[in-house]
Design a protein around this motif. Sequence first.
Motif, mmCIF file in Angstrom:
data_model
loop_
_atom_site.group_PDB
_atom_site.id
_atom_site.type_symbol
_atom_site.label_atom_id
_atom_site.label_comp_id
_atom_site.label_asym_id
_atom_site.label_seq_id
_atom_site.Cartn_x
_atom_site.Cartn_y
_atom_site.Cartn_z
ATOM 1 N N THR A 9 -4.994 -9.501 9.345
ATOM 2 C CA THR A 9 -4.372 -8.249 10.062
ATOM 3 C C THR A 9 -3.219 -8.358 11.142
ATOM 4 O O THR A 9 -2.240 -7.641 11.007
ATOM 5 C CB THR A 9 -5.313 -7.511 10.827
ATOM 6 N N ARG A 58 -9.204 -6.405 4.362
ATOM 7 C CA ARG A 58 -10.418 -5.474 4.178
ATOM 8 C C ARG A 58 -11.222 -6.187 2.964
ATOM 9 O O ARG A 58 -12.552 -6.229 3.209
ATOM 10 C CB ARG A 58 -9.890 -4.219 3.678
ATOM 11 N N ILE A 59 -10.661 -6.836 2.136
ATOM 12 C CA ILE A 59 -11.538 -7.659 1.035
ATOM 13 C C ILE A 59 -12.553 -8.725 1.773
ATOM 14 O O ILE A 59 -13.390 -8.889 1.384
ATOM 15 C CB ILE A 59 -10.730 -8.163 -0.007
ATOM 16 N N LEU A 88 -2.964 -6.397 4.856
ATOM 17 C CA LEU A 88 -3.945 -5.662 5.234
ATOM 18 C C LEU A 88 -5.194 -5.383 4.216
ATOM 19 O O LEU A 88 -6.311 -5.370 4.700
ATOM 20 C CB LEU A 88 -3.373 -4.114 5.827
ATOM 21 N N LYS A 89 -4.703 -5.320 2.847
ATOM 22 C CA LYS A 89 -5.821 -5.072 1.939
ATOM 23 C C LYS A 89 -6.685 -6.394 1.756
ATOM 24 O O LYS A 89 -7.991 -6.361 1.713
ATOM 25 C CB LYS A 89 -5.095 -4.669 0.663
ATOM 26 N N ALA A 90 -5.956 -7.594 1.852
ATOM 27 C CA ALA A 90 -6.684 -8.963 1.932
ATOM 28 C C ALA A 90 -7.516 -8.978 3.035
ATOM 29 O O ALA A 90 -8.769 -9.538 2.727
ATOM 30 C CB ALA A 90 -5.698 -10.018 1.996
ATOM 31 N N SER A 117 1.262 -4.088 3.644
ATOM 32 C CA SER A 117 -0.128 -3.651 2.872
ATOM 33 C C SER A 117 -0.946 -4.450 2.317
ATOM 34 O O SER A 117 -2.283 -4.233 2.257
ATOM 35 C CB SER A 117 0.784 -2.248 1.817
ATOM 36 N N ILE A 118 -0.211 -5.255 1.693
ATOM 37 C CA ILE A 118 -1.278 -6.605 0.940
ATOM 38 C C ILE A 118 -1.832 -7.320 1.626
ATOM 39 O O ILE A 118 -3.221 -7.474 1.553
ATOM 40 C CB ILE A 118 0.001 -7.189 0.035
ATOM 41 N N ASN A 133 -15.380 -7.339 3.517
ATOM 42 C CA ASN A 133 -16.190 -6.913 2.824
ATOM 43 C C ASN A 133 -17.075 -7.923 2.213
ATOM 44 O O ASN A 133 -18.229 -7.941 1.982
ATOM 45 C CB ASN A 133 -15.786 -6.024 1.826
ATOM 46 N N GLU A 143 -5.595 -10.972 -5.397
ATOM 47 C CA GLU A 143 -6.373 -9.836 -5.685
ATOM 48 C C GLU A 143 -5.622 -8.590 -4.825
ATOM 49 O O GLU A 143 -5.627 -7.431 -5.613
ATOM 50 C CB GLU A 143 -7.968 -9.768 -5.462
ATOM 51 N N ALA A 144 -5.341 -8.971 -3.583
ATOM 52 C CA ALA A 144 -4.873 -7.795 -2.884
ATOM 53 C C ALA A 144 -3.483 -7.536 -3.272
ATOM 54 O O ALA A 144 -2.983 -6.361 -2.859
ATOM 55 C CB ALA A 144 -4.900 -8.509 -1.318
ATOM 56 N N GLY A 145 -2.716 -8.274 -4.024
ATOM 57 C CA GLY A 145 -1.481 -7.706 -4.616
ATOM 58 C C GLY A 145 -0.241 -8.772 -4.372
ATOM 59 O O GLY A 145 0.932 -8.363 -5.007
#
Length: 477
Positions: free
Chosen positions: A107, A71-72, A67-69, A64-65, A75, A192-194
């Motif tokens: 990813t 996306r950041i 994947l969030k990274a 999850s972390i 963006n 930042e992603a976790g």
Amino acid sequence: MKGYMLIGGEKVFKDREIEILFPYDNSVVGTIPDGDEKDAELAVGVALKGFEKMKELTAYDRYSILLKAARILANRSYEIAELLTKEVGKTIKESMGEVGRAVNTLTLSAEEAKRIAGEEVSFDAAPGIKGKVGFYRRVPIGVIGCITPFNFPLNLTCHKVGPALAAGNSVVIKPSENTSLVVIKLAEILIEAGFPPEAVNVVTGYGEKIGDAIVRDERVRMITFTGSVETGKIIMSRGGLKKYAMELGSNAGVYIDEDQHENLDVVAEKVCRGGFALAGQVCISVQRVFVHDSLFDKFIEKAVNFTGTLKVGNPIDESVDMGPVIDVRAADRIMEWIEEAASAGARIMCGGRRVADTVIEPTIVVDVPENVRLFTGEVFGPVIAVNRVSGVEEAIEKVNLSKYGLQAGIFTGDLKAAFKFADKVEAGGIMINEIPTFRVDQMPYGGMKESGIGREGPSFAIEEMTEIKTICFDVGL
């Protein structure tokens, strides 16, 4: 832009700084701290604490972390791409491409975090063994030192850090002193992603000080490095008992077979793009081209014509196809190699001139002697050496006349020739009807001979970045 080291999530500044210059005009992009051995020791100590915190994350957490990274990062694509262009000197188009690949690498690493598994061991397959059952599992190894190059500072860092974190390790990253700012941005995105701040650390400075300290530190369980053969050998001689993944030098060769008359326009363009992308500063840049006698003159004509269409200049200009090399020292060496080849009898068909301090015209050189550095070494510049051969057998012989073996390619419609080339050429990757510069981020990527050891590609890197733990139960059956 005033840079800093990132240790345990804290920004670390130093009085001693290194300037990062825009390769095109030597203007100052920013500064980074000139770190030393104490900074490396501190970062490794913090990373050990980070490893303990990584143990608390489940595979799904790590997935999850990451994947969030991704996306950041997606963006912030253009912001990161602009910084890449200023630090590396690659064109903005190339920088956007690298950001896209880095998003993909993170990813892929996220997906692999859910696939780290072992299997049952058949203990009773040994004679006289009964009542034993068990399995093995893959476990993280601990702190991994990631030493990354200047040419793809974002994506190649993702290829080291993504799998390392996916497997549950912590990292200390030592980026190139030429291109550290974008790596610090990546580390901040991962935190930042976790990810625990202690698990993602960046130390900056010169390799002989801070890189060497990371390599020698016994608490670092693995070094993953992309760079020169010479530095790779030094690292392995000094690092002691730890794991290594080494992606080292190359002078990729490609053969164009006699049946390629109809495809020659496409082949010539591919070869030139593979030689001149990022001003030739790609580990798998096309450097040595072997063309069948019957096609040689036509190929040279088409390659020279295509090269003449490339626009060279300021990489920030979106219409530019090729920018500068990384610095003046690199440009000096490249020009020296071109001049050496010409003095030995090679002919410069186009280019061969220095437009500015760090800008060299895309250059095609033919009839290159096999004892000059343009043939034997890794030019890492916008230069393609083209020689004629009589057929696939001679092409295989010439491609293998190298201490390197990263990737190679062949253009042919002859299935037997393709299989013979794939079987006989000593390289980690063989591209059929494609240039050796081709790479996708999920494939196993690495070399034979002095091109290195180990493989990148998230699933393959995770194998390098984990250890096998065998578990056996006596169940008294």
